[in-house]
Each structure stands twice: as structure tokens, then as C-alpha cells.
Design a protein around this motif. Structure first.
Motif, short mmCIF file in Angstrom:
data_model
loop_
_atom_site.label_atom_id
_atom_site.label_comp_id
_atom_site.label_asym_id
_atom_site.label_seq_id
_atom_site.Cartn_x
_atom_site.Cartn_y
_atom_site.Cartn_z
N GLU A 93 -14.68 61.33 65.76
CA GLU A 93 -15.20 62.07 64.22
C GLU A 93 -15.61 61.22 63.39
O GLU A 93 -15.06 60.36 62.87
CB GLU A 93 -13.94 62.87 63.94
N LEU A 94 -16.97 61.31 62.73
CA LEU A 94 -17.33 60.52 61.57
C LEU A 94 -16.78 61.48 60.35
O LEU A 94 -16.72 62.62 60.36
CB LEU A 94 -18.78 60.63 61.57
N PRO A 95 -16.49 60.38 59.36
CA PRO A 95 -16.10 61.32 57.91
C PRO A 95 -17.31 62.10 57.32
O PRO A 95 -18.49 61.97 57.66
CB PRO A 95 -15.93 60.09 57.16
N HIS A 125 -24.74 54.72 63.13
CA HIS A 125 -23.75 55.01 64.13
C HIS A 125 -24.34 55.14 65.52
O HIS A 125 -25.22 55.95 65.55
CB HIS A 125 -22.64 55.79 63.61
N THR A 126 -24.00 54.34 66.62
CA THR A 126 -24.19 54.81 67.93
C THR A 126 -22.97 54.62 68.73
O THR A 126 -22.18 53.52 68.79
CB THR A 126 -25.15 53.52 68.47
N GLN A 127 -22.71 55.82 69.27
CA GLN A 127 -21.52 55.89 70.39
C GLN A 127 -22.00 55.56 71.76
O GLN A 127 -23.18 56.11 72.16
CB GLN A 127 -21.09 57.42 70.16
N LEU A 128 -21.32 54.72 72.41
CA LEU A 128 -21.76 53.86 73.25
C LEU A 128 -20.88 54.77 74.68
O LEU A 128 -21.28 54.45 75.92
CB LEU A 128 -21.22 52.56 73.46
N VAL A 173 -20.08 49.52 54.61
CA VAL A 173 -19.35 49.40 55.87
C VAL A 173 -17.87 49.19 55.55
O VAL A 173 -17.05 50.21 56.15
CB VAL A 173 -19.93 48.41 56.60
N LEU A 174 -17.63 48.22 54.62
CA LEU A 174 -16.18 47.93 54.44
C LEU A 174 -15.73 49.25 53.61
O LEU A 174 -14.44 49.65 53.79
CB LEU A 174 -16.11 46.96 53.33
N ALA A 175 -16.43 50.13 53.11
CA ALA A 175 -15.69 51.18 52.15
C ALA A 175 -15.63 52.69 53.26
O ALA A 175 -14.65 53.35 53.14
CB ALA A 175 -16.63 51.95 51.20
N GLN A 176 -16.58 52.58 54.49
CA GLN A 176 -16.62 53.79 55.20
C GLN A 176 -15.93 53.54 56.48
O GLN A 176 -15.59 54.70 57.25
CB GLN A 176 -17.90 54.40 55.26
N ILE A 177 -15.85 52.43 57.00
CA ILE A 177 -15.70 52.35 58.44
C ILE A 177 -14.25 52.95 58.78
O ILE A 177 -14.11 53.51 59.78
CB ILE A 177 -15.42 50.89 58.88
N ASP A 178 -13.14 52.84 57.91
CA ASP A 178 -12.10 53.31 58.57
C ASP A 178 -11.65 54.94 58.30
O ASP A 178 -10.64 55.36 58.48
CB ASP A 178 -10.71 52.66 57.52
#
Length: 411
Positions: free
Chosen positions: A340-342, A349-352, A380-385
Motif C-alpha cells: 500500500e502506497l501512502p 515506485h516499481t513493485q517487483l 524519499v526520506l520524507a515518504q518512504i516510511d
């Protein structure tokens, strides 16, 4: 009808962008695939949007030509995989069409690269399955650990590290890869910092785009900073650029992108893998586009145009922005349900992996990757988690950083 450019296999991220890039250039892509079902997640879904033909053995140029038999209007052939570049060169010659630079065939052999560039190559010995190991290991008798890796190909057959005296273990590793791999390179295992230089060769001239800096979880690549130039001393950058320029000149390369990997320690700069003829894999190519404020399709169009059409147009470049890509997975093995992406999401983003796939823990190799993320460093740092991974064990966040590591420090 548009004329076609053939693409032999694809990288995980390259499928969509390569296909759209070829259309942007005014051609139609045709993918040659050993088996569509060997691709997973977003990569397979993207391939379904383009024409393709099945080839039982896409490593064999004659088999590829048979698969293309009867297909009209083919004008060029290419590949973004190390393991298929030489195949593309041979297919181009057999069909009388345009293709990658023939000089790339020699550079696909790590032993040949070591011979061409001895001043930047660790001591190397070639062995073959079934041949005695003792003479080769005797050459490296003063080395504590050795790295054994295929002479040709990319990460599909990863190298392995052994104690120099572990002759039987090395023999088992070599035998296990046969007959897919027929020659191996044995080198001293070099501790140090692994990095890569990104760029392209055009009409024999090297154009350097920047340096990529890595972080790993065990043997799994997990993070990449681009450009990382300011974290490297100027003499190190100069040595690496000189090494690639020398190799390109000695091999007679005219055209092609490169993603050349080096090991750097306090005293030496060593070339590990030349990777000349294709742009970087994983999400690094997307990082490069983001860094220079380019549409990824435009970057891949330049990759294809330089790589198999001998284009002389330069890549339009501005001052690069710092970008980050993450290859994330799981801290513990589990079965994937979904990702699930925020709601607020501004990254590539690529789902493998497919739902219900059994996912190994990060640390063993790159097959542990669940997904790839790329974008500006701060974003990236703000959104990855914010990503939520749902597995058979419950919910978790992406695992992309080992204990003690930091994405704000790149020493």
C-alpha cells in the motif's frame, strides 16, 4: 506501419521506459522474451503493453533470429542487460540491421577487461568447470580470501567469497553454475567502498554524468545516492574517470552508456565490473533522470539512440539535484499479500513481486527486493516510511537500512 526496434529481455525498471522511449524515437518496440512469466509484479504488467515474441533461448543469437523470422520492418536491436548485449551484437550482424557497438562483446568478458586495464584491475586468474583449481589458487597464495565470479554476465549468477584454501568449496560453487557458466574469474577479495560512475560514450568520447554511492544490507544492495560526487575526493574521481577513458580507448568503443563499478580503499582504485554498453539497473536510471530534471522516457530514448542508432545528439543537462533510490524488502521472510502506497506519494515506485510470493529476508542477495523507489533525496526520506507492506504475518514498513546505517551520511 512503424519500423521496429527489437529489445532482447529487459531489466525490472526498464520495460516501460524502454518501450515508451522507442515510441518517442518514432519506432515500435518488440520485446524478445524467454518467458513472460519469469517477470513479476509491475515489470510483467508493463511488458503486456508492448508487442513481444517468445524465444526459448534468448542467450543464443540464432534462436533469437528464428524467433524474429517473418517479422517485417526491423531496423535495429538492443538490450539493456549485460548478459544479452553480445547476443544483440550478433543478431544485428546476422540480420544486417543496426545494433550495439561490436566492441562491447570483448568488454562483456571480465577477464578481457582485466587484460585491457591491468593498472586498475586486481590480480585475476581464469578457471573453467572441470579444470584443476590448485594452479590458479597457487597464483593467489598470499591472499586470505578470494572472490569467484562468472567471466560473463551480470547479477543473475552472483559471485561468492571463499577462504583461499577452500578449494573444495570453490569447486562445488563452480560445478553448481555449469553448464550456464563456463568460465570464472578468481581475484583477491577486496575490502573497501563500492561505488559506480555513470555516463555514456559517444563517438569515442566519454561523458561522465556523476558517481553513485551505495549502502547494503549484507549482500543485498539497498540504497543509492546520485550524484555522490561531493562525498568523493577529487583524486579518486579523477582516477576513476581516467580508468574508464583508458578502457574505452583501448577497447575501441564508440558508443554506449556505462555503469562501471569500482572498489576504493585508502590506497587504490580498482575496477570491479566495466558494465559498458548499458545504463544502470535497479532504480538508478530513474534517479539519473530525476537528478537532471528529465522525463525518464527522454533519458531512455537517449540510451537507445546512442546504444543502437549511433546518435550524436548530447543529453541535455543542467545542475543535478541530489537523489536517492531504495531497494526495499523485509527484515524477516514472509508471504506477500500486497503493498500500500501512502495517499500523498510523489516518487517513482516499481513493485517487483507478485501477491502470494514467498519473499526472503534482505541480506542474502538482490532477489530479496520487494520494490524500488526513486526521487529527490528529501522527498524519499520524507515518504518512504509511509509504505505499508501486508504479509502473511501482518503489516510492516519497508526494510532498507541496516542497524547503525544512516541515509544522511555517505562517508
Amino acid at each position: 506501419m512503424r519500423k521496429r526496434i527489437v529489445v532482447i529481455e529487459t531489466s525490472a525498471v526498464g520495460a516501460r521506459y524502454t518501450g515508451l522511449a522507442i515510441r518517442q524515437l518514432g519506432f515500435e518496440p518488440l520485446f524478445v522474451l524467454g518467458n513472460l512469466m519469469h517477470y513479476h509484479g509491475d515489470t510483467r504488467r508493463q511488458l503486456l503493453g508492448f508487442d513481444g515474441v517468445t524465444c526459448a533461448n534468448s542467450r543464443d543469437a540464432q534462436a533469437v533470429c528464428r524467433a524474429l523470422s517473418g517479422t517485417p520492418d526491423i531496423v535495429a536491436v538492443t538490450s539493456l542487460l549485460d548478459s544479452r548485449l553480445a547476443v544483440a551484437v550478433r543478431v544485428a550482424a546476422m540480420l544486417g540491421i543496426r545494433g550495439p557497438d561490436p566492441a562491447l562483446v570483448e568488454l562483456g568478458d571480465k577477464a578481457a577487461v582485466a587484460r585491457l586495464l591491468p593498472e586498475y584491475s586486481p590480480q585475476s586468474v581464469v578457471v573453467r568447470d572441470g579444470s584443476p583449481l590448485a594452479p590458479a589458487l597457487a597464483v593467489l597464495a598470499d591472499v586470505e580470501q578470494v572472490l569467484v565470479k562468472p567471466c560473463r554476465g551480470g547479477s543473475e549468477v552472483p559471485g561468492a567469497v571463499f577462504l583461499q584454501q577452500a578449494e573444495q568449496d570453490i569447486a562445488h560453487y563452480v560445478a553448481a553454475q555449469a553448464p550456464a557458466v563456463d568460465a570464472f574469474l578468481i581475484q583477491p577479495y577486496l575490502p573497501g567502498r563500492v561505488l559506480s560512475v555513470e555516463g555514456y560514450v559517444q563517438d569515442g568520447t566519454c561523458h561522465f554524468l556523476g558517481f553513485s554511492l551505495r549502502k547494503r544490507i549484507g549482500r543485498t544492495e539497498a540504497a543509492n545516492l546520485f550524484p555522490g560526487d561531493r562525498h568523493l575526493a577529487e583524486p579518486v574521481r579523477a582516477h576513476i574517470q581516467r580508468a574508464i577513458s583508458l578502457l574505452v580507448r583501448r577497447a575501441g568503443v564508440r558508443d554506449g552508456y556505462f555503469h562501471s563499478e569500482f572498489m576504493v580503499d585508502a590506497d587504490h582504485v580498482w575496477l570491479l565490473d566495466a558494465n559498458i554498453g548499458r545504463i544502470a539497473g535497479s532504480a538508478i536510471a530513474i534517479q539519473m533522470a530525476c537528478a537532471f530534471a528529465l522525463d525518464p522516457v527522454a533519458l531512455f530514448a537517449h540510451v537507445v539512440a546512442v546504444g543502437c542508432l549511433a546518435s550524436r545528439s548530447p543529453l541535455p543537462l543542467g545542475e543535478p539535484e541530489q537523489t536517492l533510490s531504495l531497494c526495499y524488502g523485509l527484515a524477516e521472510p514472509a508471504r506477500l499479500e500486497h503493498i500500500e502506497l501512502p495517499p500523498l506519494w510523489d516518487l517513482h515506485h516499481t513493485q517487483l513481486c507478485d501477491a502470494q510470493a514467498e519473499i526472503p529476508a534482505m541480506g542474502g542477495n538482490n532477489r530479496a527486493w520487494l520494490g524500488l523507489v526513486a526521487g529527490p533525496l528529501a522527498t524519499v526520506l520524507a515518504q518512504i516510511d509511509g509504505i505499508v507492506i501486508v504479509t502473511g504475518h501482518g503489516h510492516c514498513r519497508p526494510y532498507y537500512l541496516a542497524p547503525g546505517q544512516s541515509l544522511r551520511q555517505w562517508p
